[in-house]
Design an enzyme around this catalytic site. Sequence first.
Site, PDB file in Angstrom:
ATOM      1  N   ASP A 172       3.303   6.064  -7.440  1.00 23.59           N
ATOM      2  CA  ASP A 172       4.552   5.784  -6.749  1.00 23.59           C
ATOM      3  C   ASP A 172       5.783   5.859  -7.645  1.00 23.59           C
ATOM      4  O   ASP A 172       6.908   5.808  -7.157  1.00 23.59           O
ATOM      5  CB  ASP A 172       4.498   4.382  -6.118  1.00 23.59           C
ATOM      6  CG  ASP A 172       3.566   4.360  -4.932  1.00 23.59           C
ATOM      7  OD1 ASP A 172       3.622   5.312  -4.144  1.00 23.59           O
ATOM      8  OD2 ASP A 172       2.772   3.407  -4.806  1.00 23.59           O
ATOM      9  N   HIS A 225      -1.747  -0.847 -11.912  1.00 22.60           N
ATOM     10  CA  HIS A 225      -2.634  -0.497 -10.803  1.00 22.60           C
ATOM     11  C   HIS A 225      -3.879  -1.356 -10.884  1.00 22.60           C
ATOM     12  O   HIS A 225      -4.332  -1.695 -11.977  1.00 22.60           O
ATOM     13  CB  HIS A 225      -3.024   0.991 -10.898  1.00 22.60           C
ATOM     14  CG  HIS A 225      -3.593   1.549  -9.635  1.00 22.60           C
ATOM     15  ND1 HIS A 225      -4.920   1.415  -9.300  1.00 22.60           N
ATOM     16  CD2 HIS A 225      -3.010   2.244  -8.623  1.00 22.60           C
ATOM     17  CE1 HIS A 225      -5.123   2.015  -8.132  1.00 22.60           C
ATOM     18  NE2 HIS A 225      -3.992   2.521  -7.697  1.00 22.60           N
ATOM     19  N   HIS A 272       0.834  -1.200   0.000  1.00 19.14           N
ATOM     20  CA  HIS A 272       0.000   0.000   0.000  1.00 19.14           C
ATOM     21  C   HIS A 272       0.872   1.254   0.000  1.00 19.14           C
ATOM     22  O   HIS A 272       1.019   1.919  -1.019  1.00 19.14           O
ATOM     23  CB  HIS A 272      -0.935  -0.061   1.209  1.00 19.14           C
ATOM     24  CG  HIS A 272      -2.079   0.910   1.179  1.00 19.14           C
ATOM     25  ND1 HIS A 272      -2.400   1.668   0.088  1.00 19.14           N
ATOM     26  CD2 HIS A 272      -2.991   1.245   2.129  1.00 19.14           C
ATOM     27  CE1 HIS A 272      -3.450   2.421   0.353  1.00 19.14           C
ATOM     28  NE2 HIS A 272      -3.818   2.181   1.586  1.00 19.14           N
TER      29      HIS A 272
HETATM   30  N1  ACO Z   1       5.464  -5.118 -14.147  1.00 20.89           N
HETATM   31  C1  ACO Z   1       5.343  -6.132 -15.046  1.00 20.89           C
HETATM   32  N2  ACO Z   1       4.195  -6.782 -15.313  1.00 20.89           N
HETATM   33  C2  ACO Z   1       3.121  -6.359 -14.625  1.00 20.89           C
HETATM   34  C3  ACO Z   1       3.158  -5.311 -13.688  1.00 20.89           C
HETATM   35  C4  ACO Z   1       4.389  -4.678 -13.458  1.00 20.89           C
HETATM   36  N3  ACO Z   1       4.495  -3.662 -12.599  1.00 20.89           N
HETATM   37  N4  ACO Z   1       1.941  -5.114 -13.173  1.00 20.89           N
HETATM   38  C5  ACO Z   1       1.138  -6.027 -13.744  1.00 20.89           C
HETATM   39  N5  ACO Z   1       1.851  -6.767 -14.641  1.00 20.89           N
HETATM   40  C6  ACO Z   1       1.324  -7.823 -15.517  1.00 20.89           C
HETATM   41  C7  ACO Z   1       1.058  -9.101 -14.749  1.00 20.89           C
HETATM   42  O1  ACO Z   1       2.181  -9.942 -14.758  1.00 20.89           O
HETATM   43  C8  ACO Z   1      -0.104  -9.666 -15.520  1.00 20.89           C
HETATM   44  O2  ACO Z   1       0.410 -10.203 -16.717  1.00 20.89           O
HETATM   45  P1  ACO Z   1      -0.206 -11.593 -17.298  1.00 20.89           P
HETATM   46  O3  ACO Z   1      -1.623 -11.242 -17.684  1.00 20.89           O
HETATM   47  O4  ACO Z   1       0.661 -11.950 -18.437  1.00 20.89           O
HETATM   48  O5  ACO Z   1      -0.164 -12.584 -16.164  1.00 20.89           O
HETATM   49  C9  ACO Z   1      -0.913  -8.445 -15.915  1.00 20.89           C
HETATM   50  O6  ACO Z   1       0.051  -7.372 -15.986  1.00 20.89           O
HETATM   51  C10 ACO Z   1      -2.017  -8.090 -14.925  1.00 20.89           C
HETATM   52  O7  ACO Z   1      -1.422  -7.874 -13.653  1.00 20.89           O
HETATM   53  P2  ACO Z   1      -2.055  -8.269 -12.244  1.00 20.89           P
HETATM   54  O8  ACO Z   1      -0.952  -8.633 -11.307  1.00 20.89           O
HETATM   55  O9  ACO Z   1      -3.160  -9.262 -12.442  1.00 20.89           O
HETATM   56  O10 ACO Z   1      -2.733  -6.899 -11.816  1.00 20.89           O
HETATM   57  P3  ACO Z   1      -3.225  -6.519 -10.358  1.00 20.89           P
HETATM   58  O11 ACO Z   1      -4.348  -5.570 -10.550  1.00 20.89           O
HETATM   59  O12 ACO Z   1      -3.488  -7.727  -9.528  1.00 20.89           O
HETATM   60  O13 ACO Z   1      -1.954  -5.785  -9.732  1.00 20.89           O
HETATM   61  C11 ACO Z   1      -0.450  -4.147  -8.978  1.00 20.89           C
HETATM   62  C12 ACO Z   1      -1.835  -4.436  -9.585  1.00 20.89           C
HETATM   63  C13 ACO Z   1      -0.263  -4.958  -7.659  1.00 20.89           C
HETATM   64  C14 ACO Z   1      -0.354  -2.669  -8.634  1.00 20.89           C
HETATM   65  C15 ACO Z   1       0.616  -4.566 -10.011  1.00 20.89           C
HETATM   66  O14 ACO Z   1       0.448  -3.823 -11.199  1.00 20.89           O
HETATM   67  C16 ACO Z   1       2.035  -4.365  -9.458  1.00 20.89           C
HETATM   68  O15 ACO Z   1       2.554  -5.269  -8.789  1.00 20.89           O
HETATM   69  N6  ACO Z   1       2.686  -3.228  -9.752  1.00 20.89           N
HETATM   70  C17 ACO Z   1       3.994  -2.948  -9.209  1.00 20.89           C
HETATM   71  C18 ACO Z   1       3.898  -2.504  -7.751  1.00 20.89           C
HETATM   72  C19 ACO Z   1       3.373  -1.119  -7.606  1.00 20.89           C
HETATM   73  O16 ACO Z   1       3.794  -0.197  -8.306  1.00 20.89           O
HETATM   74  N7  ACO Z   1       2.458  -0.915  -6.647  1.00 20.89           N
HETATM   75  C20 ACO Z   1       1.879   0.414  -6.351  1.00 20.89           C
HETATM   76  C21 ACO Z   1       0.435   0.486  -6.752  1.00 20.89           C
HETATM   77  S1  ACO Z   1      -0.202   2.130  -6.466  1.00 20.89           S
HETATM   78  C22 ACO Z   1      -0.600   2.170  -4.804  1.00 20.89           C
HETATM   79  O17 ACO Z   1      -0.912   1.219  -4.191  1.00 20.89           O
HETATM   80  C23 ACO Z   1      -0.567   3.497  -4.089  1.00 20.89           C
END
Ligand code: ACO
Length: 447
Positions: free
Chosen positions: A385, A329, A290
């Site tokens: 972020d 996100h 978060h």
């Molecule tokens: N880098 C590479 N691939 C990614 C990323 C990333 N940052 N984010 C998502 N993907 C890919 C996943 O691997 C998935 O690919 P696939 O369909 O081939 O399996 C697809 O995109 C969908 O991703 P999910 O993980 O299902 O998306 P979810 O909504 O569950 O996750 C999250 C969202 C946790 C923010 C994710 O994008 C992530 O881990 N990002 C990096 C961490 C981050 O920046 N967090 C801050 C969020 S903002 C906040 O909380 C204030």
Amino acid sequence: MPNSTSSNHPNVNNKNGKVQGLSHRDSLTVRDNRTGQEYELPIVDGTVKATDLRQIKTGDSDFGIMTYDPAFMNTASCRSAVTYLDGENGVLEYRGYPIEQLAEHSSFLEVSFLLIHGRLPSQSELAAWIHDITHHTFVHENTKDFMKGFRYDAHPMGMLASSVAALSTFYPEAARIDDPDVRMAQVVRMIAKMPTLAAFAYRHNQGQPYVYPDNELSYAGNFLGMMFKMSELKYQPDPRIERALDVLFILHADHEQNCSTSAVRAVGSSQVDPYSATAAGVAALYGPLHGGANEAVLRMLRRIERAENVPAFIEGVKSGKERLMGFGHRVYKNYDPRARIIKGACDDVFAVTGVSPLLRIAQELEKTALEDEYFVSRKLYPNVDFYSGLIYEALGLPAAMFPVLFAIGRAPGWMAQWLEMIQDGEQKIARPRQIYTGARGLQYPGA
Ligand code: ACO
């Protein structure tokens, strides 16, 4: 044919299989293949009431159908008029005002008024609000003693969560949550004291004496002073840094039903005082999923080392070896509007502090990713972020302080959501159901 029996839904008629006041297009017909019975459930605001499903039973002893939704992926837990978020189109509005306009023309305290009262203040209301907040920034001396009791290297977020909870012991009247005047007094205190507690936690970590608030400084300027003032008689913040910090607070002020806000609402639904409920919000923000992602971005940028290494890093991400931190996100499937504004604030801060070598790596990463099919097809864009950690680092803050700054910005949002929740006649104590998967009826040895 049974129908929806939701008691507090005005549009339901369960006698003739019709939903009064609604056409069939406003309802969902559900057929239970176990019994062959059909049910018609009203669709209101794009939702069906989970409790309407309880009438779907196989017999009298059947509890009825529940929904199963771990992490609330598809459950609206409340009606809210605070923040509008359209993740597909990258839209964020507080009380109807676009975040871009607020970040450009407003101040954090004006935005706080907007979130709390639901409308922009008049000039005199704003002046009175700023006066009130400014004159509640001091904390009881015992708070200082209490904070001094933490270990020298205590995480400032742990200190913040504990000291926000401790405020409830200094203001026991806060428990009278049914009194609107008492409620508002705590809202003012919460917004006013959060930077003081945060700065004390920082100074504690640095082994430096705590600095008292300076009522002549702005909200952001005073916070900078309480963190960075040394032997000078009067701390004068650089106006560009002061404004950039104020904008960062605005961008973090609310984000509808996120993890920490849901925590504040859930704990607050027990009718506990707002300090205890907000301490739960701070605790939720402490978690790396978060409030901690910007720290992970900085670690990633340091690991990449040079802009020339970006293509190889991106290949690693695409092959699943890495994650591009600060990208993607749960809700935004477009450019996070806050990321765009923070990118602009970076320029203002770096004009004062000098450009961080990590900025070029971040820019190269963003450019490369936004042109790459992997990220385009998955709708992965920079989130809030991606750039915020760079700014906080440029201000000279350690990574442990990043979520603390987030908490200061989020305080008015938590309070606006808490006020809305306790005045919402549809809300009750938050109490989810479960699917029990454990053992039953075991015999205690010797029983
Ligand atoms: N880098 C590479 N691939 C990614 C990323 C990333 N940052 N984010 C998502 N993907 C890919 C996943 O691997 C998935 O690919 P696939 O369909 O081939 O399996 C697809 O995109 C969908 O991703 P999910 O993980 O299902 O998306 P979810 O909504 O569950 O996750 C999250 C969202 C946790 C923010 C994710 O994008 C992530 O881990 N990002 C990096 C961490 C981050 O920046 N967090 C801050 C969020 S903002 C906040 O909380 C204030």
